[in-house]
Design a protein around this motif. Structure first.
Motif, short mmCIF file in Angstrom:
data_model
loop_
_atom_site.label_atom_id
_atom_site.label_comp_id
_atom_site.label_asym_id
_atom_site.label_seq_id
_atom_site.Cartn_x
_atom_site.Cartn_y
_atom_site.Cartn_z
N ILE A 1 35.12 48.17 39.13
CA ILE A 1 35.87 47.22 40.09
C ILE A 1 35.17 46.19 40.98
O ILE A 1 35.44 45.08 40.73
CB ILE A 1 36.69 48.11 41.11
CG1 ILE A 1 37.78 49.01 40.22
CG2 ILE A 1 37.41 47.32 42.10
CD1 ILE A 1 38.41 50.10 41.05
N ALA B 1 33.85 43.74 38.35
CA ALA B 1 35.04 42.90 38.02
C ALA B 1 35.53 42.05 38.99
O ALA B 1 36.16 41.12 38.72
CB ALA B 1 36.01 43.52 37.20
N ASN B 2 35.06 42.13 40.20
CA ASN B 2 35.34 41.46 41.47
C ASN B 2 36.93 41.44 41.56
O ASN B 2 37.57 40.47 41.68
CB ASN B 2 34.92 40.16 41.50
CG ASN B 2 34.98 39.42 42.73
OD1 ASN B 2 34.84 40.28 43.76
ND2 ASN B 2 34.65 38.20 42.88
N ASP B 3 37.65 42.45 41.10
CA ASP B 3 39.03 42.67 40.93
C ASP B 3 39.60 43.94 40.90
O ASP B 3 39.08 44.81 40.15
CB ASP B 3 39.89 41.70 39.71
CG ASP B 3 41.14 41.71 39.85
OD1 ASP B 3 41.93 41.86 40.83
OD2 ASP B 3 41.70 41.22 38.65
N VAL B 4 40.47 44.33 41.90
CA VAL B 4 40.84 45.56 41.91
C VAL B 4 41.97 46.04 40.89
O VAL B 4 42.18 47.12 40.72
CB VAL B 4 41.56 46.22 43.27
CG1 VAL B 4 40.63 46.15 44.32
CG2 VAL B 4 42.91 45.29 43.73
N ASN B 5 42.42 45.00 40.12
CA ASN B 5 43.38 45.20 39.15
C ASN B 5 42.62 45.52 37.77
O ASN B 5 42.82 44.51 36.84
CB ASN B 5 44.38 44.11 39.05
CG ASN B 5 45.21 43.92 40.40
OD1 ASN B 5 46.04 45.04 40.77
ND2 ASN B 5 45.47 42.96 40.96
N VAL B 6 42.04 46.53 37.56
CA VAL B 6 41.43 46.82 36.15
C VAL B 6 42.51 47.18 35.11
O VAL B 6 43.35 47.68 35.71
CB VAL B 6 40.43 47.71 36.59
CG1 VAL B 6 39.14 47.20 37.35
CG2 VAL B 6 40.65 48.96 36.98
N ASP B 7 42.06 46.79 34.14
CA ASP B 7 43.11 47.37 32.87
C ASP B 7 43.23 48.86 32.65
O ASP B 7 42.28 49.44 32.65
CB ASP B 7 42.54 46.75 31.52
CG ASP B 7 43.42 46.77 30.28
OD1 ASP B 7 44.70 47.06 30.71
OD2 ASP B 7 42.96 46.82 29.30
N VAL C 1 46.17 50.98 43.46
CA VAL C 1 46.31 49.79 43.84
C VAL C 1 46.91 49.35 44.95
O VAL C 1 48.19 49.71 44.66
CB VAL C 1 45.95 48.65 42.59
CG1 VAL C 1 45.59 47.20 43.34
CG2 VAL C 1 44.79 48.88 41.66
N ASN D 1 44.60 44.27 47.97
CA ASN D 1 43.38 44.24 47.54
C ASN D 1 42.20 45.33 47.77
O ASN D 1 41.08 45.35 47.74
CB ASN D 1 42.53 42.86 48.51
CG ASN D 1 42.46 43.19 49.91
OD1 ASN D 1 42.98 44.19 50.49
ND2 ASN D 1 41.56 42.40 50.65
N ILE E 1 38.11 44.52 47.64
CA ILE E 1 37.51 43.16 47.14
C ILE E 1 38.39 42.07 48.25
O ILE E 1 39.45 42.10 48.21
CB ILE E 1 38.02 43.12 45.81
CG1 ILE E 1 37.56 44.01 45.01
CG2 ILE E 1 37.43 41.68 45.41
CD1 ILE E 1 35.94 44.31 44.82
N GLN F 1 39.33 38.77 49.62
CA GLN F 1 39.85 37.63 48.97
C GLN F 1 39.72 36.52 49.47
O GLN F 1 39.84 36.15 50.60
CB GLN F 1 41.76 37.87 48.66
CG GLN F 1 41.95 39.34 48.39
CD GLN F 1 42.92 39.10 47.08
OE1 GLN F 1 43.41 38.25 46.82
NE2 GLN F 1 42.66 40.39 46.22
#
Length: 131
Positions: free
Chosen positions: A62, A65-71, A100, A103, A129, A131
């Motif tokens: 996570i 990727a610098n994003d909490v919304n991983v696939d 999630v 953020n 993460i 924002q």
């Protein structure tokens, strides 16, 4: 010269021997119990460390990727499958989830220790993460 009469030498009585055996038996029983508890504590500690490593792995994904919304299908599902497989570094009766909220991602690893049908352990960590 005077000769002193020594008392006859006597051995242990049966009752003294039984008391001695009883004391030794209690001591050995205590040692066996201590060994079983030490083994259980060792297993619990090992499982906790594996849960920490699994959660840390997902947290690193996570953060990288610098994003909490991983696939969910390509990243979270294989990770959760591995968390439930003890032969692949997972835990007995293990589950891994990523929830999630804004953020912040909450990573939860739960498992049931081997030989226990009622106890459930859980390791939870949050990754935020900015924002």
């Amino acid at each position: 010269m005077k000769y002193f009469k020594t008392p006859p030498v006597r051995g242990f009585s049966l009752i003294e021997m039984l008391v001695g055996v009883l004391i030794i038996s209690f001591g050995l029983l205590g040692l066996v119990t201590l060994q079983a508890r030490a083994l259980q504590a060792s297993t619990t500690t090992e499982d906790s460390q594996r849960a920490t490593l699994l959660a840390n792995e997902m947290a690193a994904i996570i953060i990288n990727a610098n994003d909490v919304n991983v696939d969910q299908t390509t990243i979270v599902k294989p990770w959760a499958d591995r968390a439930s497989a003890p032969d692949r570094g997972g835990l007995p009766g293990g589950t891994g989830t990523v929830t999630v909220n804004g953020n912040t991602a909450r990573i939860t690893v739960s498992w049931k220790p081997t030989g226990s049908s009622t106890d459930t352990y859980r390791y939870v960590t949050d990754v935020m993460i900015p924002q």
